[in-house]
Write a protein that holds these residues in place. Structure first.
Motif, PDB file in Angstrom:
ATOM      1  N   LEU A 185      15.464  10.964  79.284  1.00 60.89           N
ATOM      2  CA  LEU A 185      14.847  12.213  78.744  1.00 60.89           C
ATOM      3  C   LEU A 185      13.706  11.920  78.433  1.00 60.89           C
ATOM      4  N   GLY A 186      12.842  12.010  79.521  1.00 62.98           N
ATOM      5  CA  GLY A 186      11.488  12.323  79.759  1.00 62.98           C
ATOM      6  C   GLY A 186      11.198  13.550  79.771  1.00 62.98           C
ATOM      7  N   ARG A 187      11.778  14.588  79.642  1.00 61.91           N
ATOM      8  CA  ARG A 187      11.164  15.841  79.172  1.00 61.91           C
ATOM      9  C   ARG A 187      11.252  16.607  78.325  1.00 61.91           C
ATOM     10  N   TYR A 188      12.359  16.004  77.290  1.00 63.35           N
ATOM     11  CA  TYR A 188      12.336  15.668  76.090  1.00 63.35           C
ATOM     12  C   TYR A 188      11.503  15.042  74.301  1.00 63.35           C
ATOM     13  N   ASP A 189      11.307  15.405  73.605  1.00 68.54           N
ATOM     14  CA  ASP A 189      11.002  14.231  72.571  1.00 68.54           C
ATOM     15  C   ASP A 189      12.675  13.510  71.449  1.00 68.54           C
ATOM     16  N   VAL A 190      12.844  12.402  71.075  1.00 75.68           N
ATOM     17  CA  VAL A 190      13.406  11.841  71.006  1.00 75.68           C
ATOM     18  C   VAL A 190      13.516  11.958  69.674  1.00 75.68           C
ATOM     19  N   VAL A 191      14.054  12.922  68.453  1.00 79.50           N
ATOM     20  CA  VAL A 191      13.591  12.141  66.926  1.00 79.50           C
ATOM     21  C   VAL A 191      15.628  11.254  66.431  1.00 79.50           C
ATOM     22  N   TYR A 192      15.182  10.438  65.329  1.00 75.15           N
ATOM     23  CA  TYR A 192      16.054  10.122  65.017  1.00 75.15           C
ATOM     24  C   TYR A 192      16.263   9.529  63.512  1.00 75.15           C
ATOM     25  N   ALA A 193      17.627   9.659  62.425  1.00 76.85           N
ATOM     26  CA  ALA A 193      17.851  10.106  61.981  1.00 76.85           C
ATOM     27  C   ALA A 193      17.970   9.455  61.349  1.00 76.85           C
ATOM     28  N   GLY A 194      18.066   7.847  61.919  1.00 71.95           N
ATOM     29  CA  GLY A 194      18.378   7.084  60.795  1.00 71.95           C
ATOM     30  C   GLY A 194      19.608   6.281  60.874  1.00 71.95           C
ATOM     31  N   VAL A 195      19.811   5.076  60.016  1.00 72.16           N
ATOM     32  CA  VAL A 195      21.095   4.383  60.749  1.00 72.16           C
ATOM     33  C   VAL A 195      22.497   5.327  59.419  1.00 72.16           C
ATOM     34  N   LYS A 196      22.207   6.291  58.036  1.00 69.39           N
ATOM     35  CA  LYS A 196      22.672   6.479  57.369  1.00 69.39           C
ATOM     36  C   LYS A 196      22.847   8.065  56.853  1.00 69.39           C
ATOM     37  N   PRO A 197      22.597   8.938  58.296  1.00 64.93           N
ATOM     38  CA  PRO A 197      22.289  10.093  58.199  1.00 64.93           C
ATOM     39  C   PRO A 197      23.020  10.978  57.055  1.00 64.93           C
ATOM     40  N   THR A 198      22.660  12.051  56.062  1.00 59.42           N
ATOM     41  CA  THR A 198      23.463  13.098  54.946  1.00 59.42           C
ATOM     42  C   THR A 198      23.223  13.902  55.932  1.00 59.42           C
ATOM     43  N   GLU A 199      24.702  14.628  55.250  1.00 60.43           N
ATOM     44  CA  GLU A 199      23.892  16.348  56.041  1.00 60.43           C
ATOM     45  C   GLU A 199      22.703  17.038  55.313  1.00 60.43           C
ATOM     46  N   LEU A 237      15.895  17.582  59.071  1.00 57.99           N
ATOM     47  CA  LEU A 237      15.504  17.526  60.528  1.00 57.99           C
ATOM     48  C   LEU A 237      16.122  19.293  61.758  1.00 57.99           C
ATOM     49  N   CYS A 238      17.171  19.568  61.727  1.00 53.98           N
ATOM     50  CA  CYS A 238      17.172  20.044  62.070  1.00 53.98           C
ATOM     51  C   CYS A 238      15.881  21.314  61.971  1.00 53.98           C
ATOM     52  N   ARG A 239      16.014  21.909  60.616  1.00 55.90           N
ATOM     53  CA  ARG A 239      15.008  23.663  60.498  1.00 55.90           C
ATOM     54  C   ARG A 239      13.515  22.209  60.967  1.00 55.90           C
ATOM     55  N   ARG A 240      13.322  21.276  60.915  1.00 59.78           N
ATOM     56  CA  ARG A 240      12.428  20.788  61.450  1.00 59.78           C
ATOM     57  C   ARG A 240      11.629  20.661  63.236  1.00 59.78           C
ATOM     58  N   HIS A 241      12.649  20.408  63.734  1.00 60.07           N
ATOM     59  CA  HIS A 241      12.468  20.533  64.817  1.00 60.07           C
ATOM     60  C   HIS A 241      13.640  21.938  65.970  1.00 60.07           C
ATOM     61  N   ALA A 288      29.342  22.770  60.053  1.00 60.58           N
ATOM     62  CA  ALA A 288      28.255  24.444  60.340  1.00 60.58           C
ATOM     63  C   ALA A 288      27.226  24.362  59.572  1.00 60.58           C
ATOM     64  N   ALA A 289      26.967  24.003  58.259  1.00 55.96           N
ATOM     65  CA  ALA A 289      25.936  23.881  57.922  1.00 55.96           C
ATOM     66  C   ALA A 289      23.906  23.318  58.578  1.00 55.96           C
ATOM     67  N   VAL A 290      24.972  22.304  59.114  1.00 55.98           N
ATOM     68  CA  VAL A 290      23.488  21.292  60.730  1.00 55.98           C
ATOM     69  C   VAL A 290      23.641  22.845  61.266  1.00 55.98           C
ATOM     70  N   MET A 291      24.805  23.005  61.696  1.00 62.40           N
ATOM     71  CA  MET A 291      24.435  23.766  63.429  1.00 62.40           C
ATOM     72  C   MET A 291      23.850  24.696  62.939  1.00 62.40           C
ATOM     73  N   ASP A 292      24.085  25.434  61.779  1.00 62.94           N
ATOM     74  CA  ASP A 292      23.232  27.099  61.092  1.00 62.94           C
ATOM     75  C   ASP A 292      21.405  26.606  60.946  1.00 62.94           C
ATOM     76  N   ALA A 293      21.802  25.066  60.312  1.00 63.65           N
ATOM     77  CA  ALA A 293      19.891  24.446  60.655  1.00 63.65           C
ATOM     78  C   ALA A 293      19.045  24.440  62.314  1.00 63.65           C
ATOM     79  N   ALA A 294      20.207  24.929  63.133  1.00 63.65           N
ATOM     80  CA  ALA A 294      18.966  24.608  64.170  1.00 63.65           C
ATOM     81  C   ALA A 294      19.437  25.867  65.534  1.00 63.65           C
ATOM     82  N   PRO A 295      18.789  26.980  66.025  1.00 64.58           N
ATOM     83  CA  PRO A 295      19.193  28.125  65.987  1.00 64.58           C
ATOM     84  C   PRO A 295      19.698  27.478  67.619  1.00 64.58           C
TER      85      PRO A 295
END
Length: 305
Positions: free
Chosen positions: A21-35, A41-45, A59-66
């Motif tokens: 994944l060298g062409r990408y930035d990788v962002v981690y949500a942590g071990v117990k991510p909530t909705e 994180l989706c809205r930010r990145h 769906a809410a998570v997906m809608d935050a990441a167009p």
């Protein structure tokens, strides 16, 4: 200009996967991510891809990441991903099927043997200073029948191990083709009726939720051993507990549960004929690498067309 983002719903990813994944930035949500965590994180990145380890992607998570184009499961079970919502948004859902097959099949066998040989109970008795050789009788698996529900990579690997121990192997899977000679395809009624042990290896769907319930457990052979390394929703837990207490089910080895993580107190706690593990069947050092690499490759295949 910043790189496109892969969002990982976990705290880490195998180094071999990150190398892809060298062409990408990788962002981690942590071990117990909530909705809420995932939405933020989706809205930010605005990730182009997600690798799903923990938590649910709805769906809410997906809608935050167009920009999201692919959701890749770090493993084989995609029940924590709203696939209908993904399809409606043109997002592909892929899974690293088979990457943890060896690990999960081995764990299922370990749970079967623990139940048949009373490993946990005998260990506790020995540590308490007892010597039960004159009174204890284990179950011999050679010549017994094991019924498998699900004949994908995990189920077939487990079937091979059971056959090597001299067990008769029955299997139910409406999608399986070209089965090996040591697996006898049957319907579910035959699985319930003829199996001395039943091991679940199928995905959880709306159609099979509560597959093992009061009715199907009553149709099983008295004293049947139940093993579940698939998904907890396949079993009606209250019905299983009642069947264990009545003796209809002899013992159970469980690695997955209706609600995870299991919180204390739980009705299964303290039950002497239930062997529990915290959904770690697929958690080995080798499987961690295989699942990470598989998830990364699957996502990249979609992104690269």
């Amino acid at each position: 200009m910043s790189k496109p983002v892969f969002l990982v719903t976990g705290a880490d990813l195998a180094a071999d996967a990150l190398a892809l994944l060298g062409r990408y930035d990788v962002v981690y949500a942590g071990v117990k991510p909530t909705e809420a965590d995932l939405v933020a994180l989706c809205r930010r990145h605005d990730p182009v891809a997600m690798i799903v380890r923990y938590g649910a992607v709805n769906a809410a998570v997906m809608d935050a990441a167009p920009a999201l184009r692919v959701i890749s499961k770090h493993g084989s079970g995609t029940d924590t991903i709203d696939k209908s919502a993904a399809a409606a948004r043109g997002i592909q859902v892929v899974a690293a099927a088979g990457a943890n097959a060896a690990a999960v099949a081995e764990h299922a066998l370990a749970l079967l043997l623990a139940c048949a040989k009373s490993v946990v109970a005998m260990n506790a008795r020995m540590h308490a200073g007892h010597w039960d050789k004159a009174t204890h009788k284990s179950v011999e698996l050679e010549g017994r029948t094991v019924g498998l529900v699900g004949l994908g990579a995990i189920g077939l690997r487990f079937a091979r191990m059971a056959d090597a121990m001299g067990m008769r192997v029955l299997g139910f899977d409406p999608y399986a083709k070209d089965l090996p000679a040591h697996v006898q395809p049957v319907d579910l009624a035959t699985i319930w009726r003829e199996s001395d042990a039943i091991s679940l290896h199928c995905p959880l769907t709306d159609d099979n939720r509560g597959l093992l319930n009061a009715q199907t457990l009553a149709a099983c052979r008295p004293g049947v051993i139940i093993v579940n390394t698939a998904r907890g929703g396949l079993i009606d837990e209250a019905a299983l507990l009642a069947a264990l207490r009545s003796g209809q089910v002899g013992s159970a080895g469980l690695d997955s549960f209706a609600v995870e993580p299991m919180t204390a107190p739980h009705p299964f706690h303290g039950e002497p004929r239930i062997t529990l593990s915290p959904h770690i069947g697929g958690v080995t050092a080798d499987a961690y690498v295989k699942m990470g690499v598989g998830a990364a490759r699957n996502a990249l295949a979609v992104l690269n067309g």
